[in-house]
Design a protein around this motif. Structure first.
Motif, PDB file in Angstrom:
ATOM      1  N   SER A 106       0.831  -1.207   0.000  1.00  0.00           N
ATOM      2  CA  SER A 106       0.000   0.000   0.000  1.00  0.00           C
ATOM      3  C   SER A 106       0.866   1.257   0.000  1.00  0.00           C
ATOM      4  O   SER A 106       0.532   2.254  -0.647  1.00  0.00           O
ATOM      5  N   GLU A 107       1.986   1.215   0.730  1.00  0.00           N
ATOM      6  CA  GLU A 107       2.898   2.369   0.743  1.00  0.00           C
ATOM      7  C   GLU A 107       3.600   2.527  -0.604  1.00  0.00           C
ATOM      8  O   GLU A 107       3.753   3.633  -1.121  1.00  0.00           O
ATOM      9  N   LEU A 108       4.040   1.397  -1.177  1.00  0.00           N
ATOM     10  CA  LEU A 108       4.756   1.467  -2.449  1.00  0.00           C
ATOM     11  C   LEU A 108       3.835   1.865  -3.600  1.00  0.00           C
ATOM     12  O   LEU A 108       4.284   2.406  -4.609  1.00  0.00           O
ATOM     13  N   GLU A 109       2.543   1.580  -3.416  1.00  0.00           N
ATOM     14  CA  GLU A 109       1.573   1.873  -4.484  1.00  0.00           C
ATOM     15  C   GLU A 109       1.512   3.357  -4.808  1.00  0.00           C
ATOM     16  O   GLU A 109       1.244   3.761  -5.940  1.00  0.00           O
ATOM     17  N   ALA A 110       1.782   4.187  -3.795  1.00  0.00           N
ATOM     18  CA  ALA A 110       1.673   5.628  -3.985  1.00  0.00           C
ATOM     19  C   ALA A 110       2.852   6.217  -4.760  1.00  0.00           C
ATOM     20  O   ALA A 110       2.812   7.390  -5.149  1.00  0.00           O
ATOM     21  N   LEU A 111       3.902   5.422  -4.994  1.00  0.00           N
ATOM     22  CA  LEU A 111       5.092   5.924  -5.682  1.00  0.00           C
ATOM     23  C   LEU A 111       4.861   5.953  -7.187  1.00  0.00           C
ATOM     24  O   LEU A 111       3.932   5.330  -7.711  1.00  0.00           O
ATOM     25  N   SER A 112       5.757   6.641  -7.884  1.00  0.00           N
ATOM     26  CA  SER A 112       5.572   6.843  -9.321  1.00  0.00           C
ATOM     27  C   SER A 112       6.389   5.867 -10.166  1.00  0.00           C
ATOM     28  O   SER A 112       6.613   6.118 -11.345  1.00  0.00           O
ATOM     29  N   VAL A 113       6.857   4.779  -9.582  1.00  0.00           N
ATOM     30  CA  VAL A 113       7.666   3.805 -10.327  1.00  0.00           C
ATOM     31  C   VAL A 113       7.031   2.423 -10.214  1.00  0.00           C
ATOM     32  O   VAL A 113       6.342   2.128  -9.246  1.00  0.00           O
ATOM     33  N   PRO A 114       7.260   1.555 -11.204  1.00  0.00           N
ATOM     34  CA  PRO A 114       6.717   0.195 -11.140  1.00  0.00           C
ATOM     35  C   PRO A 114       7.326  -0.591  -9.982  1.00  0.00           C
ATOM     36  O   PRO A 114       8.491  -0.396  -9.627  1.00  0.00           O
ATOM     37  N   VAL A 115       6.523  -1.455  -9.403  1.00  0.00           N
ATOM     38  CA  VAL A 115       6.979  -2.348  -8.337  1.00  0.00           C
ATOM     39  C   VAL A 115       6.917  -3.769  -8.862  1.00  0.00           C
ATOM     40  O   VAL A 115       5.867  -4.222  -9.317  1.00  0.00           O
ATOM     41  N   GLN A 116       8.050  -4.454  -8.819  1.00  0.00           N
ATOM     42  CA  GLN A 116       8.104  -5.843  -9.262  1.00  0.00           C
ATOM     43  C   GLN A 116       8.714  -6.692  -8.161  1.00  0.00           C
ATOM     44  O   GLN A 116       9.148  -6.179  -7.127  1.00  0.00           O
ATOM     45  N   THR A 117       8.762  -7.980  -8.365  1.00  0.00           N
ATOM     46  CA  THR A 117       9.266  -8.867  -7.331  1.00  0.00           C
ATOM     47  C   THR A 117      10.068 -10.004  -7.941  1.00  0.00           C
ATOM     48  O   THR A 117      10.147 -10.133  -9.169  1.00  0.00           O
ATOM     49  N   VAL A 118      10.670 -10.809  -7.074  1.00  0.00           N
ATOM     50  CA  VAL A 118      11.473 -11.951  -7.516  1.00  0.00           C
ATOM     51  C   VAL A 118      10.698 -13.226  -7.210  1.00  0.00           C
ATOM     52  O   VAL A 118       9.753 -13.219  -6.422  1.00  0.00           O
ATOM     53  N   PRO A 119      11.066 -14.351  -7.814  1.00  0.00           N
ATOM     54  CA  PRO A 119      10.350 -15.600  -7.562  1.00  0.00           C
ATOM     55  C   PRO A 119      10.367 -15.988  -6.087  1.00  0.00           C
ATOM     56  O   PRO A 119      11.265 -15.598  -5.333  1.00  0.00           O
ATOM     57  N   SER A 120       9.364 -16.765  -5.696  1.00  0.00           N
ATOM     58  CA  SER A 120       9.294 -17.237  -4.319  1.00  0.00           C
ATOM     59  C   SER A 120      10.362 -18.284  -4.073  1.00  0.00           C
ATOM     60  O   SER A 120      10.923 -18.868  -4.996  1.00  0.00           O
ATOM     61  N   MET A 121      10.639 -18.543  -2.782  1.00  0.00           N
ATOM     62  CA  MET A 121      11.658 -19.523  -2.430  1.00  0.00           C
ATOM     63  C   MET A 121      11.294 -20.912  -2.940  1.00  0.00           C
ATOM     64  O   MET A 121      12.172 -21.681  -3.331  1.00  0.00           O
ATOM     65  N   SER A 122       9.985 -21.247  -2.949  1.00  0.00           N
ATOM     66  CA  SER A 122       9.579 -22.564  -3.437  1.00  0.00           C
ATOM     67  C   SER A 122       9.907 -22.726  -4.913  1.00  0.00           C
ATOM     68  O   SER A 122      10.316 -23.798  -5.358  1.00  0.00           O
ATOM     69  N   GLU A 123       9.742 -21.634  -5.710  1.00  0.00           N
ATOM     70  CA  GLU A 123      10.079 -21.682  -7.130  1.00  0.00           C
ATOM     71  C   GLU A 123      11.586 -21.829  -7.326  1.00  0.00           C
ATOM     72  O   GLU A 123      12.040 -22.535  -8.219  1.00  0.00           O
ATOM     73  N   LEU A 124      12.366 -21.154  -6.469  1.00  0.00           N
ATOM     74  CA  LEU A 124      13.821 -21.245  -6.575  1.00  0.00           C
ATOM     75  C   LEU A 124      14.299 -22.643  -6.233  1.00  0.00           C
ATOM     76  O   LEU A 124      15.141 -23.219  -6.923  1.00  0.00           O
ATOM     77  N   VAL A 125      13.750 -23.209  -5.139  1.00  0.00           N
ATOM     78  CA  VAL A 125      14.165 -24.549  -4.709  1.00  0.00           C
ATOM     79  C   VAL A 125      13.769 -25.594  -5.744  1.00  0.00           C
ATOM     80  O   VAL A 125      14.521 -26.530  -6.027  1.00  0.00           O
ATOM     81  N   ALA A 126      12.563 -25.420  -6.343  1.00  0.00           N
ATOM     82  CA  ALA A 126      12.090 -26.379  -7.348  1.00  0.00           C
ATOM     83  C   ALA A 126      12.801 -26.225  -8.686  1.00  0.00           C
ATOM     84  O   ALA A 126      12.641 -27.060  -9.574  1.00  0.00           O
ATOM     85  N   GLY A 127      13.593 -25.169  -8.820  1.00  0.00           N
ATOM     86  CA  GLY A 127      14.318 -24.947 -10.071  1.00  0.00           C
ATOM     87  C   GLY A 127      13.467 -24.375 -11.181  1.00  0.00           C
ATOM     88  O   GLY A 127      13.877 -24.347 -12.335  1.00  0.00           O
ATOM     89  N   ARG A 128      12.241 -23.876 -10.847  1.00  0.00           N
ATOM     90  CA  ARG A 128      11.368 -23.320 -11.869  1.00  0.00           C
ATOM     91  C   ARG A 128      11.721 -21.874 -12.208  1.00  0.00           C
ATOM     92  O   ARG A 128      11.169 -21.317 -13.155  1.00  0.00           O
ATOM     93  N   ALA A 129      12.607 -21.261 -11.406  1.00  0.00           N
ATOM     94  CA  ALA A 129      12.980 -19.869 -11.658  1.00  0.00           C
ATOM     95  C   ALA A 129      14.332 -19.580 -11.037  1.00  0.00           C
ATOM     96  O   ALA A 129      14.832 -20.341 -10.209  1.00  0.00           O
ATOM     97  N   ARG A 130      14.933 -18.455 -11.467  1.00  0.00           N
ATOM     98  CA  ARG A 130      16.189 -17.976 -10.900  1.00  0.00           C
ATOM     99  C   ARG A 130      15.924 -16.703 -10.104  1.00  0.00           C
ATOM    100  O   ARG A 130      14.921 -16.045 -10.290  1.00  0.00           O
ATOM    101  N   ILE A 131      16.878 -16.356  -9.245  1.00  0.00           N
ATOM    102  CA  ILE A 131      16.694 -15.206  -8.378  1.00  0.00           C
ATOM    103  C   ILE A 131      16.531 -13.923  -9.181  1.00  0.00           C
ATOM    104  O   ILE A 131      15.840 -13.000  -8.764  1.00  0.00           O
ATOM    105  N   ASN A 132      17.164 -13.848 -10.347  1.00  0.00           N
ATOM    106  CA  ASN A 132      17.081 -12.613 -11.140  1.00  0.00           C
ATOM    107  C   ASN A 132      15.980 -12.657 -12.200  1.00  0.00           C
ATOM    108  O   ASN A 132      15.961 -11.836 -13.101  1.00  0.00           O
ATOM    109  N   ASP A 133      15.047 -13.605 -12.086  1.00  0.00           N
ATOM    110  CA  ASP A 133      13.884 -13.631 -12.974  1.00  0.00           C
ATOM    111  C   ASP A 133      12.837 -12.655 -12.426  1.00  0.00           C
ATOM    112  O   ASP A 133      11.958 -13.020 -11.643  1.00  0.00           O
ATOM    113  N   ILE A 134      12.943 -11.405 -12.838  1.00  0.00           N
ATOM    114  CA  ILE A 134      12.045 -10.368 -12.335  1.00  0.00           C
ATOM    115  C   ILE A 134      10.664 -10.543 -12.960  1.00  0.00           C
ATOM    116  O   ILE A 134      10.540 -10.770 -14.157  1.00  0.00           O
ATOM    117  N   ARG A 135       9.625 -10.447 -12.154  1.00  0.00           N
ATOM    118  CA  ARG A 135       8.263 -10.581 -12.671  1.00  0.00           C
ATOM    119  C   ARG A 135       7.388  -9.486 -12.075  1.00  0.00           C
ATOM    120  O   ARG A 135       7.706  -8.893 -11.043  1.00  0.00           O
TER     121      ARG A 135
END
Length: 645
Positions: A223-252
């Motif tokens: 909610s705080e980040l929503e008020a900013l003027s830049v896009p907010v993205q995130t990295v894969p969850s730990m379960s995706e990293l452990v399962a090998g379905r994504a890498r830490i730098n796979d920004i989504r």
């Protein structure tokens, strides 16, 4: 000149590196003696010259053996500097030993001074070249700030620094005590100074990288980040990293499950293990959004056999390939059988269940898109009602122990054919549960799942990326939301609790206003909603009106007195049922009407049964029933041959 150097073949670059090291090592030995002996123009004698020359040659040989010249300077890592330390240390020892063997004058402090100078010159030359080469690339990268300062944030910063797209410039910390510290060479600033940080460093986007065990209120943070003027993205969850379905730098893009703010689902591991471990399990609609996630979670409980029933060839191929990879990597030892087939074919379902000695069935196959089912009444009813009846009767005939139906909140006081068909499917299982007790039937009812096929989330995201407008049916429409993994975990939990004929209802949390959801997505993608007050905004929200069969508010219960269960997120609804004899007569009429393509009769039967079906539309909107000349077409079919059930 720099471009010409970068364009040189690798062999020439290695020759330059070796030459540079020869010069640096020679100067280091001379400087070590000069500093020790305090002679500005020190010249070695013959023995010292021989020892120095051999030491330099041996050192270059050590560097070659350690692989220093195979390292690409542009992507030089900490490991390369450790390699230089090893090589320089070996060089110093070689210097001492050769001095002793040749009886050359080597003061004890000279190898130490030489080692320090050699490390500075050898590593410094590489660090300087790396900075010189990477500086133009760094300027071209997009400046980003990482929200979080834990292990996940550190891993992300390291991965981005090696990449070519993003340049981390600051960490945004949620702990004000860490404000104005430095981590990994980057400044750490408190969340309250985010706006100043964005302006100071020209930050183009924020990347959310919170540790999985973090106790941070993600909903309040977003909610705080929503008020900013830049896009907010995130990295894969730990379960995706452990399962090998994504890498830490796979920004989504930020998923809406990040906004739900609910605690993780608590599952009773022992109960699930007892109902799945070593069992033969079958999932219908295994290639769908819910069915595929059921399969992903079931396989980790190590059933003996997992049967995937799906009518879509590609969906079946995809989930079978994914599960086989997981099965092999984790060495689960599960026998996986992909079966093409439809739930409307009772004989096919029964043969499959008997062939693999199926003990538990999760029935997820259904047509669930409200407007499409409203426009295709016959197929919707055949698949959702008659298909459920066929699979359930096949389960009884095959001696299946447990049968779980995946139902929907739209089955409660339905205003559309899809909801009415799912409520009638619930009545079928309730009736069969009363008719016999060998197979335990239960139903699990929940609302919309984020990321499922037909979900509004990917639709809104595509519309925003295309420049809008974002289409919402009504300004007041609300829906319950749950993540697919969250829903399937509770489905497995509820299914294992069934005793026969229960309708379980999942706690979906607070309902979400779809218009607010659209606004939040626009803001989190760094854009501004275009309104009358802000005519220069980026994206406009347009209200298109309710679609056929759609209602403003969804419900989860029919009765007002639900029972609690042993699980805090699962309730048991009190629902009306229908005697099996009456229900069977209605189902036979429904089957006959659907074979005659009589949509009006089908809808009439749905109303007669205790489904509480009250359609929004005054008239049928089925595309075939309302097509010109359909009456003559149906009559020309004559006596339609009876279809197998």
């Amino acid at each position: 000149m720099l471009d010409a150097f970068l364009a040189l073949p690798r062999v020439y670059k290695r020759i330059l590196s070796v030459t540079s090291d020869l010069v640096a090592l020679t100067f280091s030995i001379w400087a070590a003696y000069a500093l020790r002996l305090e002679q500005q123009y020190w010249l070695p004698d013959q023995k010292q010259a021989v020892v120095a020359a051999l030491t330099i040659l041996f050192t270059v040989a050590f560097f070659i053996k350690l692989g220093l010249y195979r390292a690409v300077i542009r992507y030089l890592s900490d490991k390369a500097f450790i390699t230089i330390v090893y090589g320089v240390f070996a060089s110093c020892l070689t210097f001492i030993v050769l001095g002793y063997l040749f009886q050359a004058f080597v003061p004890r402090s000279v190898p130490v001074i030489y080692g320090a100078l050699a490390f500075v010159f050898v590593s410094g030359s590489r660090l300087g070249v790396r900075m010189l080469v990477n500086r133009p690339w760094e300027k071209e990268k997009e400046s980003v700030a990482i929200v979080g300062a834990g292990e996940t944030a550190m891993q992300l910063a390291s991965a981005l620094a090696q990449g070519t797209e993003y340049r981390p410039t600051a960490f945004i910390t949620l702990n004000s005590k860490n404000h104005k510290t430095t981590v990994n060479g980057l400044p750490v600033v408190s969340l309250q100074y985010t706006v100043k940080t964005i302006k100071k460093y020209g930050i183009r986007r924020l990347l959310l990288a919170l540790d999985a065990d973090s106790s941070i209120d993600r909903k309040a943070l977003i909610s705080e980040l929503e008020a900013l003027s830049v896009p907010v993205q995130t990295v894969p969850s730990m379960s995706e990293l452990v399962a090998g379905r994504a890498r830490i730098n796979d920004i989504r893009d930020l998923e809406l499950e990040d906004l739900l703010g609910r605690d993780p689902v608590r599952t009773e591991a022992e109960v699930l293990a007892a109902s799945l471990n070593g069992k033969s399990v079958m999932v219908t609609g295994a290639g769908g959004s819910i069915g595929s996630e059921l399969c992903r979670q079931i396989i980790h409980h190590k059933p003996k056999t997992l049967v995937l029933l799906e009518q879509n060839e590609y969906s079946l191929y995809s989930i079978e390939r994914e599960l086989s990879a997981v099965n092999e990597i984790d060495d689960l030892g599960v026998s996986i059988f992909p079966i093409l087939g439809s739930v409307i074919h009772r004989c096919r379902c029964e043969v499959v269940m008997k062939a693999f000695a199926v003990e538990t069935v999760y029935h997820a196959a259904a047509y669930k898109h409200v407007p499409l089912v409203e426009h295709n009444v016959i197929e919707g009813v055949q698949n959702n009602v008659l298909g459920t009846w066929n699979v359930a009767e096949a389960a009884i005939a095959a001696g299946v122990e447990r049968f779980v139906l995946i139902s929907t909140d739209k089955a409660v006081r339905p205003t559309n054919v899809m909801g009415a068909s799912k409520r009638l499917a619930e009545l079928v299982l309730q009736g069969l549960s009363e008719r016999q007790d060998a197979t335990v039937f239960s139903m699990v009812r929940f609302g919309n799942v984020l990321g499922s096929s037909g979900s509004v989330v990917p639709l809104f995201r595509d519309q925003i990326r295309d420049g809008g407008p974002v289409t919402v049916t009504h300004p007041d429409i609300i829906r319950y939301f749950m993540t697919i993994p969250e829903a399937t975990q509770l489905v497995l939990q509820a299914g294992s609790m069934g005793k026969g004929g229960e309708v379980f209802v999942l706690d979906m949390g607070e309902p979400v206003r779809i218009a607010d959801l659209a606004k939040k997505m626009i803001h989190l993608m760094g854009l501004i909603e275009r309104t009358d007050d802000q005519p220069d905004g980026d994206i406009q929200i347009v209200f298109t009106g309710l679609r056929p069969g759609e209602k403003l508010f969804e419900e989860l219960l029919i009765g007002n007195n639900p029972h609690g269960t042993d699980h805090p997120r699962i309730m048991m609804a009190r629902e009306s049922s229908m005697p099996w004899s009456d229900l069977k007569a209605a189902l036979n009429r429904l089957a006959d009407a659907s074979k005659r393509f009589d949509c009006e009769e089908v809808v009439s039967i749905l109303k007669e049964c205790p489904t509480d079906y009250k359609p929004v539309e005054a008239e049928l909107v089925d595309l075939i029933a309302t097509a010109p000349g359909v009456g003559q077409t149906v009559k020309s079919l004559g006596n339609v041959r009876k279809m197998p059930i």
